[in-house]
Scaffold this active site. Structure first.
Site, PDB file in Angstrom:
ATOM      1  N   ASN A  49      12.926  12.593  -0.563  1.00  0.00           N
ATOM      2  CA  ASN A  49      12.598  11.335  -1.227  1.00  0.00           C
ATOM      3  C   ASN A  49      13.390  11.187  -2.523  1.00  0.00           C
ATOM      4  OD1 ASN A  49      10.892  13.446  -2.071  1.00  0.00           O
ATOM      5  ND2 ASN A  49       9.225  12.082  -2.649  1.00  0.00           N
ATOM      6  N   GLU A  51      13.265   8.758  -5.858  1.00  0.00           N
ATOM      7  CA  GLU A  51      12.499   7.734  -6.580  1.00  0.00           C
ATOM      8  C   GLU A  51      13.381   6.945  -7.545  1.00  0.00           C
ATOM      9  OE1 GLU A  51       9.058   9.853  -8.109  1.00  0.00           O
ATOM     10  OE2 GLU A  51       8.173   9.885  -6.092  1.00  0.00           O
ATOM     11  N   CYS A  60      11.819   7.022   0.894  1.00  0.00           N
ATOM     12  CA  CYS A  60      11.096   8.158   1.454  1.00  0.00           C
ATOM     13  C   CYS A  60      12.087   9.160   2.056  1.00  0.00           C
ATOM     14  CB  CYS A  60      10.150   7.697   2.559  1.00  0.00           C
ATOM     15  SG  CYS A  60       8.690   6.841   1.979  1.00  0.00           S
ATOM     16  N   GLU A  62      12.071  10.437   5.029  1.00  0.00           N
ATOM     17  CA  GLU A  62      12.469  10.067   6.392  1.00  0.00           C
ATOM     18  C   GLU A  62      13.542   8.980   6.360  1.00  0.00           C
ATOM     19  OE1 GLU A  62       9.506  10.095   4.987  1.00  0.00           O
ATOM     20  OE2 GLU A  62       7.886  10.419   6.400  1.00  0.00           O
ATOM     21  N   CYS A  93       4.887   7.522   6.493  1.00  0.00           N
ATOM     22  CA  CYS A  93       4.245   6.269   6.088  1.00  0.00           C
ATOM     23  C   CYS A  93       4.583   5.172   7.100  1.00  0.00           C
ATOM     24  CB  CYS A  93       4.695   5.859   4.681  1.00  0.00           C
ATOM     25  SG  CYS A  93       6.347   5.156   4.602  1.00  0.00           S
ATOM     26  N   CYS A  96       8.256   4.111   7.354  1.00  0.00           N
ATOM     27  CA  CYS A  96       9.069   5.144   7.998  1.00  0.00           C
ATOM     28  C   CYS A  96       8.804   5.202   9.497  1.00  0.00           C
ATOM     29  CB  CYS A  96       8.838   6.498   7.338  1.00  0.00           C
ATOM     30  SG  CYS A  96       9.544   6.548   5.673  1.00  0.00           S
TER      31      CYS A  96
END
Ligand code: THU
Length: 137
Positions: A49, A51, A60, A62, A93, A96
């Site tokens: 990930n 940010e 993310c 993935e 999530c 994803c």
């Protein structure tokens, strides 16, 4: 599709996902996530990930994996694993799941820690290219 994969491959993907989580850029949440996936051709791709001060731009693990896979010419996803840096399993999530469905197809296997399940069971009634009469491979 058979809902199994070799134990060696799964162990490798789990190890790579934990290892990659250590590279996560997470100054805001401190929540390190790594993902690893194999293609039907046997290649392994990884992501973590990333940010951003503009929180909604966060990528993310993935999603960054899928970006790398596509950029490197990878085709399809056979199995995908997602782990935190301490090895804890993480369910992808919703966004994803949609990305995994697109690139991996409905039979792509997701490692849920104690079982492998096809993405179609994690994203039932998915919106796909077929809804636009487009066949993706
Ligand atoms: N995160 C992932 O990398 N993958 C997921 O499937 C869920 C959430 C990341 C995004 C953010 O950096 C942190 O976990 C907290 O939401």
């Amino acid at each position: 599709m058979e809902l199994t994969t070799s134990a060696e491959l799964l162990d490798s993907l789990r190890a790579v996902s934990v290892d990659t989580a250590r590279n996560a850029y997470v100054p805001y949440s401190g929540f390190l996530v790594g993902a690893a996936a194999s293609t039907p051709g046997g290649d392994i791709y990884r992501g973590c990930n990333i940010e951003n001060a503009s929180f909604g731009m966060t990528l993310c693990a993935e999603a960054s994996l899928i970006g790398s896979l596509v950029a490197h010419g990878g085709k399809g996803i056979e199995v995908i694993c997602c782990r935190t840096a301490d090895g804890t399993f993480l369910a992808p999530c919703g966004r994803c799941r949609q990305m995994i469905m697109e690139i991996g197809g409905p039979d792509c296997l997701v490692d849920l820690g104690n079982e492998l399940v096809p993405i179609r069971t994690l994203l039932p009634h998915a919106f796909t290219g077929r809804d636009m009469n487009v066949e993706t491979s």
